[in-house]
Design a protein around this motif. Sequence first.
Motif, PDB file in Angstrom:
ATOM      1  N   GLN A  10       0.838  -1.195   0.000  1.00  0.00           N
ATOM      2  CA  GLN A  10       0.000   0.000   0.000  1.00  0.00           C
ATOM      3  C   GLN A  10       0.871   1.242   0.000  1.00  0.00           C
ATOM      4  OE1 GLN A  10      -2.176  -0.616   3.666  1.00  0.00           O
ATOM      5  NE2 GLN A  10      -0.813   0.693   4.812  1.00  0.00           N
ATOM      6  N   GLN A  34       2.513   4.356   1.359  1.00  0.00           N
ATOM      7  CA  GLN A  34       2.997   4.691   2.695  1.00  0.00           C
ATOM      8  C   GLN A  34       2.781   6.180   2.968  1.00  0.00           C
ATOM      9  OE1 GLN A  34       4.185   2.120   4.627  1.00  0.00           O
ATOM     10  NE2 GLN A  34       3.571   0.870   2.895  1.00  0.00           N
ATOM     11  N   PRO A  35       2.920   6.632   4.220  1.00  0.00           N
ATOM     12  CA  PRO A  35       2.731   8.056   4.518  1.00  0.00           C
ATOM     13  C   PRO A  35       3.626   8.986   3.703  1.00  0.00           C
ATOM     14  CG  PRO A  35       2.795   6.795   6.536  1.00  0.00           C
ATOM     15  CD  PRO A  35       3.155   5.841   5.419  1.00  0.00           C
ATOM     16  N   SER A  36       4.833   8.534   3.397  1.00  0.00           N
ATOM     17  CA  SER A  36       5.696   9.371   2.550  1.00  0.00           C
ATOM     18  C   SER A  36       6.416   8.466   1.554  1.00  0.00           C
ATOM     19  CB  SER A  36       6.693  10.161   3.395  1.00  0.00           C
ATOM     20  OG  SER A  36       7.480   9.298   4.169  1.00  0.00           O
ATOM     21  N   TYR A  64       7.129   4.345  -4.237  1.00  0.00           N
ATOM     22  CA  TYR A  64       7.191   3.610  -2.980  1.00  0.00           C
ATOM     23  C   TYR A  64       7.945   2.325  -3.302  1.00  0.00           C
ATOM     24  CZ  TYR A  64       3.629   6.999  -1.875  1.00  0.00           C
ATOM     25  OH  TYR A  64       2.949   8.174  -1.681  1.00  0.00           O
ATOM     26  N   GLN A  97      -5.219  -1.857  -1.052  1.00  0.00           N
ATOM     27  CA  GLN A  97      -4.102  -2.657  -0.543  1.00  0.00           C
ATOM     28  C   GLN A  97      -3.963  -3.941  -1.349  1.00  0.00           C
ATOM     29  OE1 GLN A  97      -6.067  -2.891   3.276  1.00  0.00           O
ATOM     30  NE2 GLN A  97      -4.256  -2.020   4.272  1.00  0.00           N
TER      31      GLN A  97
END
Length: 160
Positions: free
Chosen positions: A22, A24-26, A39, A113
């Motif tokens: 999935q 990610q936050p950054s 990512y 996801q």
Amino acid sequence: MSLLSISPLVATEFEPFGDVLQVQPSPTVMINQGNCARYTDLAKLDFSDGCAGISIFHAHPYRSPLTLSMMERHPAGSQAFIPMSSDPFLVIVAPDNDGSPGKPRVFMTDGLQGVNYHRNVWHGVLTPIEGNGLFTVVDRIGPGSNLEEYWLDTGYQIVF
């Protein structure tokens, strides 16, 4: 027949069985003149031999209630499922219990996801529950069998 509960798919809960794929936050890095977030390396691909292959699976959605009567694992390689739509699907896994599946766990994806099952992890079949059931699959391509099926003595019921 025992009833299995469904949990949201969370990386820390799924870690013994594989990787959650999935955003990610950054991002790892921004590419394409800052127009694309990359990512990188979200899953551990693990093959005893052969090579990684990319396939497309088209599975019919399952209806509730679902009876889980068989689990499978791949002793020669990991297997990743990446949805090609934003539809949620069930992820069914079980710990190994001396060569057979232990008590299964059921996770629900959020629709964005994917999952990568580690090599030799017991899991249910691809289980879309709505949408087109279209997935990109990355797994081992090579000679010999990479599939072990286990038919459960007593099935489990999953209601969604």
